[in-house]
Design a protein around this motif. Structure first.
Motif, PDB file in Angstrom:
ATOM      1  N   ASN A 126      38.168  84.305  32.896  1.00  0.00           N
ATOM      2  CA  ASN A 126      38.618  85.485  32.169  1.00  0.00           C
ATOM      3  C   ASN A 126      39.566  85.149  31.031  1.00  0.00           C
ATOM      4  O   ASN A 126      39.542  85.795  29.988  1.00  0.00           O
ATOM      5  CB  ASN A 126      39.305  86.468  33.122  1.00  0.00           C
ATOM      6  N   GLN A 127      40.429  84.168  31.234  1.00  0.00           N
ATOM      7  CA  GLN A 127      41.427  83.819  30.225  1.00  0.00           C
ATOM      8  C   GLN A 127      41.325  82.338  29.912  1.00  0.00           C
ATOM      9  O   GLN A 127      41.213  81.521  30.813  1.00  0.00           O
ATOM     10  CB  GLN A 127      42.839  84.117  30.732  1.00  0.00           C
ATOM     11  N   ARG A 128      41.386  81.998  28.657  1.00  0.00           N
ATOM     12  CA  ARG A 128      41.357  80.598  28.240  1.00  0.00           C
ATOM     13  C   ARG A 128      42.644  80.283  27.493  1.00  0.00           C
ATOM     14  O   ARG A 128      42.632  79.970  26.318  1.00  0.00           O
ATOM     15  CB  ARG A 128      40.162  80.322  27.336  1.00  0.00           C
ATOM     16  N   CYS A 129      43.750  80.433  28.162  1.00  0.00           N
ATOM     17  CA  CYS A 129      45.029  80.238  27.477  1.00  0.00           C
ATOM     18  C   CYS A 129      45.978  79.402  28.325  1.00  0.00           C
ATOM     19  O   CYS A 129      47.089  79.811  28.609  1.00  0.00           O
ATOM     20  CB  CYS A 129      45.642  81.581  27.121  1.00  0.00           C
ATOM     21  N   TYR A 130      45.515  78.240  28.718  1.00  0.00           N
ATOM     22  CA  TYR A 130      46.351  77.328  29.488  1.00  0.00           C
ATOM     23  C   TYR A 130      46.566  76.062  28.671  1.00  0.00           C
ATOM     24  O   TYR A 130      45.628  75.503  28.109  1.00  0.00           O
ATOM     25  CB  TYR A 130      45.684  76.968  30.818  1.00  0.00           C
ATOM     26  N   GLY A 131      47.806  75.629  28.606  1.00  0.00           N
ATOM     27  CA  GLY A 131      48.111  74.435  27.839  1.00  0.00           C
ATOM     28  C   GLY A 131      49.535  73.983  28.072  1.00  0.00           C
ATOM     29  O   GLY A 131      50.107  74.197  29.140  1.00  0.00           O
ATOM     30  N   ILE A 132      50.115  73.381  27.044  1.00  0.00           N
ATOM     31  CA  ILE A 132      51.463  72.827  27.132  1.00  0.00           C
ATOM     32  C   ILE A 132      52.269  73.330  25.945  1.00  0.00           C
ATOM     33  O   ILE A 132      51.771  73.386  24.822  1.00  0.00           O
ATOM     34  CB  ILE A 132      51.419  71.279  27.126  1.00  0.00           C
ATOM     35  N   GLU A 133      53.528  73.661  26.216  1.00  0.00           N
ATOM     36  CA  GLU A 133      54.429  74.175  25.193  1.00  0.00           C
ATOM     37  C   GLU A 133      55.643  73.247  25.102  1.00  0.00           C
ATOM     38  O   GLU A 133      56.220  72.878  26.127  1.00  0.00           O
ATOM     39  CB  GLU A 133      54.857  75.587  25.581  1.00  0.00           C
TER      40      GLU A 133
END
Length: 159
Positions: A58-65
């Motif tokens: 559903n969501q493709r917003c995983y990463g590193i900040e």
């Protein structure tokens, strides 16, 4: 009659001296400990974010900040638990080398587990666009590489 002879005491003292000369400096040395800790925690956080990006349909917003004194997983704008935040000590610097836009502040994984920009179009950016190299410098230098095909490893990215 009950005790140690002088020769036995000398042998024990010599063995303790050898141990002190060889083993103790390795335990007391702090060179590179902070960099190694950050590298290992970053590898773990990257792999977890990549896995979540590949599993969440559903969501493709995983990463590193990246912030001034911390590195944190980015999970679709939700707050992450404090234990997942990687603190960066004052004598350690973290820099990001990549052609992914704004990679020095935040970048994400796409559904294939490849590094993409924060503003990517879901499933529109294929793998192989750009790798991300994270350089951790302090008393020693360590690298973390997220290759363009999504493979995450320690070490510098090859050009």
């Amino acid at each position: 009659m009950q005790g140690f002879s002088v020769i036995e005491l000398i042998i024990v003292i010599i063995l303790l001296g050898i141990l002190a000369v060889t083993a103790v400096p390795a335990f007391l040395s702090r060179d590179g400990i902070a960099e190694q800790r950050i590298q290992q925690e970053l590898l773990s956080a990257l792999r977890l974010s990549q896995e979540r990006a590949m599993q969440d349909v559903n969501q493709r917003c995983y990463g590193i900040e990246f912030a001034a004194m911390s590195i944190r997983p980015y999970e679709c704008g939700t707050a992450v638990p404090p234990e997942q935040v990687i603190s960066v000590a004052g004598d350690v610097n973290v820099t990001v080398n990549s052609s992914v836009p704004n990679a020095s502040t935040r970048w994400l994984f796409n559904s294939w587990g490849c590094p993409v920009s924060e503003n990517h179009t879901v499933n529109a950016e294929p793998c192989g666009q750009s790798s991300v190299e994270i350089v951790i410098t302090g008393t020693t230098m360590r690298y973390v590489c997220v290759q363009s095909q999504g493979y995450i490893r320690s070490g510098a990215c090859s050009t």
